[in-house]
Design an enzyme around this catalytic site. Sequence first.
Site, mmCIF file in Angstrom:
data_model
loop_
_atom_site.group_PDB
_atom_site.id
_atom_site.type_symbol
_atom_site.label_atom_id
_atom_site.label_comp_id
_atom_site.label_asym_id
_atom_site.label_seq_id
_atom_site.Cartn_x
_atom_site.Cartn_y
_atom_site.Cartn_z
ATOM 1 N N LYS A 53 0.842 -1.208 0.000
ATOM 2 C CA LYS A 53 0.000 0.000 0.000
ATOM 3 C C LYS A 53 0.871 1.250 0.000
ATOM 4 C CE LYS A 53 -3.807 -2.566 1.889
ATOM 5 N NZ LYS A 53 -4.540 -3.074 3.028
ATOM 6 N N GLN A 97 -5.135 -1.774 9.124
ATOM 7 C CA GLN A 97 -4.857 -3.081 8.513
ATOM 8 C C GLN A 97 -5.439 -4.195 9.384
ATOM 9 O OE1 GLN A 97 -3.315 -3.646 5.428
ATOM 10 N NE2 GLN A 97 -4.037 -5.709 5.832
ATOM 11 N N ASP A 120 -11.581 2.239 3.214
ATOM 12 C CA ASP A 120 -11.894 0.819 3.004
ATOM 13 C C ASP A 120 -13.371 0.632 2.680
ATOM 14 O OD1 ASP A 120 -9.924 -1.103 2.962
ATOM 15 O OD2 ASP A 120 -9.715 -1.188 5.147
#
Length: 285
Positions: A53, A97, A120
Amino acid sequence: MTVKIDGKAVAASIRAELKVEADRIKKEKGDEICLAVVLVGDNPASHVYVRLKEKACHEAGFISVQHTLPKEISMEELLSLIERLNNDPKVNGILVQLPLPAHLDESKVLDRIDVDKDVDGFHPLNVGLLSQKLAKLMPCTPAGCVELLDRYHIPIEGSHAVIVGRSNIVGKPVAVMLIHRNATVTICHSRSKNLAQITSQADILVAAIGKPNFITRDMVKEGAAVIDVGTTKVGNNIVGDVDYANVYDKAGWITPVPGGVGPMTIAMLMYNTMMAYKIQRKLLV
Ligand code: NAP
């Protein structure tokens, strides 16, 4: 002839397009698009994902700020970091995460992320907005699947899309997105009966199961677009849900694993971070 869908190449194009935009924003407004990534503990796979990422941020011309926290961190400490990131005007997107260590309540943590920084797309408010066709931040993997269909000009409207898998992060949102695009959608799961009969009617078949090589040749309609979301580690390899070698020449389009949906998930995270910036600066009409 079957078209192999190159998710890696599409993802690279998306990052390049975002970089042009990020550079222009920096030049014209002095703003730098920033993604904050929160990583708790020492799960090796999570460290790999966070590095990917970070690399994608760099390639898209974004800033990536990583917050690495020890696995013993308390819920209060983690929530207070989220609060600080929510209130930091320089931070456009916040990504926690997953998975978090067992003592931390994942859904409580995700619920605390500012809904406009929820890159997200997992915040319940964004999930609700998605179902009403009002979401601006959509979950990355499903959005990546739809983007692949679009970039390869695969007709969605009026098609029969069959989704195998009904998880909150893949199956359900991809089904909702395809309904909004006027596909006729069938969702299957572990209790579905006559699965092969249903999947073999699909013009678009999305497999999000987590069972290697589960979708076999007889389950696929001639000429279908086959989107394989599955990633299961088998030995040293990552294997998809579709029996790629045997399905390949029956499909019209097919995504490989790796190199199909996977890279798109990260590209759509970058897309969402740009979108979050625009939401926060009220640049969307
Ligand atoms: P999940 O939460 O475990 O959901 C799996 C779904 O598959 C469930 O709805 C389950 O049905 C269904 N299923 C299981 N066995 C089945 C069977 N025999 N027949 C029909 N349906 C069956 O998994 P997920 O989080 O959605 O992930 C799915 C796969 O995608 C995994 O391999 C994951 O690693 C991968 N993934 C990849 C990316 C990426 O970026 N490439 C991102 C996310 C996930 P029930 O609901 O009835 O249990």
